[in-house]
Design a protein around this motif. Structure first.
Motif, PDB file in Angstrom:
ATOM      1  N   LYS A  86       0.830  -1.204   0.000  1.00  0.00           N
ATOM      2  CA  LYS A  86       0.000   0.000   0.000  1.00  0.00           C
ATOM      3  C   LYS A  86       0.867   1.257   0.000  1.00  0.00           C
ATOM      4  O   LYS A  86       0.570   2.226  -0.711  1.00  0.00           O
ATOM      5  CB  LYS A  86      -0.928  -0.002   1.220  1.00  0.00           C
ATOM      6  CG  LYS A  86      -1.902   1.166   1.240  1.00  0.00           C
ATOM      7  CD  LYS A  86      -2.859   1.054   2.415  1.00  0.00           C
ATOM      8  CE  LYS A  86      -3.857   2.210   2.415  1.00  0.00           C
ATOM      9  NZ  LYS A  86      -4.805   2.109   3.566  1.00  0.00           N
ATOM     10  N   GLN A  87       1.960   1.245   0.779  1.00  0.00           N
ATOM     11  CA  GLN A  87       2.879   2.383   0.789  1.00  0.00           C
ATOM     12  C   GLN A  87       3.547   2.542  -0.571  1.00  0.00           C
ATOM     13  O   GLN A  87       3.731   3.658  -1.055  1.00  0.00           O
ATOM     14  CB  GLN A  87       3.928   2.204   1.881  1.00  0.00           C
ATOM     15  CG  GLN A  87       3.389   2.355   3.298  1.00  0.00           C
ATOM     16  CD  GLN A  87       4.432   2.024   4.346  1.00  0.00           C
ATOM     17  OE1 GLN A  87       5.025   0.947   4.352  1.00  0.00           O
ATOM     18  NE2 GLN A  87       4.673   2.976   5.253  1.00  0.00           N
ATOM     19  N   TRP A  88       3.908   1.427  -1.185  1.00  0.00           N
ATOM     20  CA  TRP A  88       4.491   1.482  -2.523  1.00  0.00           C
ATOM     21  C   TRP A  88       3.499   2.089  -3.511  1.00  0.00           C
ATOM     22  O   TRP A  88       3.861   2.944  -4.316  1.00  0.00           O
ATOM     23  CB  TRP A  88       4.874   0.074  -2.982  1.00  0.00           C
ATOM     24  CG  TRP A  88       6.148  -0.426  -2.390  1.00  0.00           C
ATOM     25  CD1 TRP A  88       6.875   0.137  -1.379  1.00  0.00           C
ATOM     26  CD2 TRP A  88       6.847  -1.608  -2.769  1.00  0.00           C
ATOM     27  NE1 TRP A  88       7.986  -0.612  -1.107  1.00  0.00           N
ATOM     28  CE2 TRP A  88       7.992  -1.694  -1.948  1.00  0.00           C
ATOM     29  CE3 TRP A  88       6.625  -2.595  -3.708  1.00  0.00           C
ATOM     30  CZ2 TRP A  88       8.911  -2.744  -2.059  1.00  0.00           C
ATOM     31  CZ3 TRP A  88       7.525  -3.643  -3.816  1.00  0.00           C
ATOM     32  CH2 TRP A  88       8.664  -3.720  -3.004  1.00  0.00           C
ATOM     33  N   ALA A  89       2.268   1.633  -3.447  1.00  0.00           N
ATOM     34  CA  ALA A  89       1.255   2.121  -4.385  1.00  0.00           C
ATOM     35  C   ALA A  89       1.073   3.622  -4.250  1.00  0.00           C
ATOM     36  O   ALA A  89       0.918   4.330  -5.251  1.00  0.00           O
ATOM     37  CB  ALA A  89      -0.062   1.390  -4.146  1.00  0.00           C
ATOM     38  N   THR A  90       1.098   4.110  -3.013  1.00  0.00           N
ATOM     39  CA  THR A  90       0.949   5.550  -2.785  1.00  0.00           C
ATOM     40  C   THR A  90       2.080   6.316  -3.451  1.00  0.00           C
ATOM     41  O   THR A  90       1.859   7.337  -4.117  1.00  0.00           O
ATOM     42  CB  THR A  90       0.919   5.858  -1.277  1.00  0.00           C
ATOM     43  OG1 THR A  90      -0.190   5.179  -0.679  1.00  0.00           O
ATOM     44  CG2 THR A  90       0.789   7.353  -1.039  1.00  0.00           C
ATOM     45  N   LYS A  91       3.315   5.841  -3.292  1.00  0.00           N
ATOM     46  CA  LYS A  91       4.467   6.509  -3.894  1.00  0.00           C
ATOM     47  C   LYS A  91       4.410   6.450  -5.420  1.00  0.00           C
ATOM     48  O   LYS A  91       4.765   7.415  -6.105  1.00  0.00           O
ATOM     49  CB  LYS A  91       5.767   5.875  -3.396  1.00  0.00           C
ATOM     50  CG  LYS A  91       6.091   6.179  -1.949  1.00  0.00           C
ATOM     51  CD  LYS A  91       7.444   5.603  -1.557  1.00  0.00           C
ATOM     52  CE  LYS A  91       7.821   5.982  -0.135  1.00  0.00           C
ATOM     53  NZ  LYS A  91       9.153   5.430   0.250  1.00  0.00           N
ATOM     54  N   VAL A  92       3.986   5.314  -5.943  1.00  0.00           N
ATOM     55  CA  VAL A  92       3.893   5.155  -7.400  1.00  0.00           C
ATOM     56  C   VAL A  92       2.899   6.156  -7.976  1.00  0.00           C
ATOM     57  O   VAL A  92       3.170   6.830  -8.979  1.00  0.00           O
ATOM     58  CB  VAL A  92       3.490   3.712  -7.764  1.00  0.00           C
ATOM     59  CG1 VAL A  92       3.110   3.615  -9.239  1.00  0.00           C
ATOM     60  CG2 VAL A  92       4.623   2.744  -7.447  1.00  0.00           C
ATOM     61  N   VAL A  93       1.744   6.272  -7.339  1.00  0.00           N
ATOM     62  CA  VAL A  93       0.709   7.183  -7.834  1.00  0.00           C
ATOM     63  C   VAL A  93       1.170   8.632  -7.718  1.00  0.00           C
ATOM     64  O   VAL A  93       0.970   9.445  -8.630  1.00  0.00           O
ATOM     65  CB  VAL A  93      -0.608   6.972  -7.063  1.00  0.00           C
ATOM     66  CG1 VAL A  93      -1.619   8.047  -7.432  1.00  0.00           C
ATOM     67  CG2 VAL A  93      -1.178   5.587  -7.358  1.00  0.00           C
ATOM     68  N   GLU A  94       1.795   8.982  -6.592  1.00  0.00           N
ATOM     69  CA  GLU A  94       2.211  10.362  -6.374  1.00  0.00           C
ATOM     70  C   GLU A  94       3.322  10.792  -7.329  1.00  0.00           C
ATOM     71  O   GLU A  94       3.369  11.941  -7.762  1.00  0.00           O
ATOM     72  CB  GLU A  94       2.686  10.540  -4.928  1.00  0.00           C
ATOM     73  CG  GLU A  94       1.561  10.491  -3.904  1.00  0.00           C
ATOM     74  CD  GLU A  94       2.075  10.613  -2.481  1.00  0.00           C
ATOM     75  OE1 GLU A  94       3.309  10.496  -2.283  1.00  0.00           O
ATOM     76  OE2 GLU A  94       1.244  10.818  -1.573  1.00  0.00           O
ATOM     77  N   SER A  95       4.218   9.877  -7.662  1.00  0.00           N
ATOM     78  CA  SER A  95       5.362  10.248  -8.511  1.00  0.00           C
ATOM     79  C   SER A  95       5.024  10.222  -9.993  1.00  0.00           C
ATOM     80  O   SER A  95       5.534  11.029 -10.767  1.00  0.00           O
ATOM     81  CB  SER A  95       6.542   9.306  -8.249  1.00  0.00           C
ATOM     82  OG  SER A  95       6.256   8.018  -8.758  1.00  0.00           O
TER      83      SER A  95
END
Length: 285
Positions: A86-95
């Protein structure tokens, strides 16, 4: 009856390649001679502006090293191996990026590369069940490629094509992480900036390094720079801070070239032989 086929084009009109060939009637003796011929072809309308820029870019690539075009470590968007999906997904979407270095126990340990599309496939396969995805996340981390700062960009491009790889981690002489480089970075040296739908959203013109200095993109508008650093640089002659810095150098500076402008010390962090991309800026007492 003649066996020759009739030409489908106007016999009096030369193709682009034929006109370009006419410009090379005199064999160039060296690189400078070749550049002069290409420039003359441009002046004679054989080459348009875009073609001229691409030819110059292709020739300049052989003079560049990875350190000249890499994304500095401070600007890398990374994931950490002990973070949740979930933390990875957040970073992927934000970047908005498509590839991410995955860090291990220390910032200098890159254990692999995650492709956003692989994480999406994993998410769909396990129906968004985070516990199930976490068990299988190591299966989608791909091997990482390391390249030295001194590697020539034209050789890097050839390696990218041969290995069907799009990103590499750049290391210094002590095997420390210096930054990363992508095939897009190489292509931009040839064809110019390639912007996508995420560029305006993800690029931060001024970002803190955490140690009292800031990484500043050369294309930062002067008004934005003045607002952030409480400076009063004029925008009458230049639109970006890169123009101001190059004016003070009096030339195109190289990586690590440093100059003091007022109360600011400016060190070039990314540059090639045509332009500057970013600086490290800090206040000096």
């Amino acid at each position: 009856m003649s066996d020759e086929r009739p030409s489908s084009r106007n016999p009096g009109k030369k193709t682009f390649l034929e006109r370009l060939g006419d410009a090379f009637t005199g064999e160039p003796k060296d690189r400078e001679d070749l550049l002069a011929i290409i420039q003359e072809a441009h002046q004679n309308k054989i080459l348009d502006d875009d073609s001229l820029r691409i030819i110059h870019g292709a020739m300049n690539v052989s003079d560049l090293h990875v350190r000249d075009i890499m994304i500095p470590r401070s600007q890398m968007a990374c994931l950490e191996h002990d973070e949740s999906v979930k933390q990875w997904a957040t970073k992927v979407v934000e970047s908005g990026h498509s590839r991410f270095p995955v860090l291990g126990e220390s910032p200098d340990e890159v254990v692999g590369v995650l492709l956003a599309k692989d994480m999406l496939a994993l998410t769909l396969k396990h129906d968004f069940n985070e516990e199930a995805m976490q068990r299988h996340v190591k299966e989608i981390i791909r091997n990482v490629t390391f390249v030295p700062e001194s590697k020539r960009v034209n050789v890097l491009l050839r390696d990218f094509r041969m290995n069907r790889n799009h990103m590499a981690i750049v290391v210094d002489e002590y095997r420390g992480i210096s930054g990363l480089v992508t095939i897009e970075d190489v292509l931009e040296e040839i064809v110019g900036e390639i912007e996508d739908e995420h560029d305006d959203e993800t690029i931060t013109n001024i970002s803190s390094t955490g140690n009292g200095s800031y990484v500043v993109q050369a294309l930062t508008p002067i008004d934005d720079f003045n607002d952030h650093f409480a400076t009063d640089f004029s925008d009458e002659e230049f639109d970006t801070i890169g123009g101001i810095v190059m004016h003070h150098f009096g030339r195109v500076p190289k990586r690590d070239d440093t100059i003091q402008i007022g109360a600011l010390e400016v060190r070039v962090t990314t540059a090639d032989n045509r332009r500057v991309r970013s600086f490290e800026v800090r206040f000096v007492s």
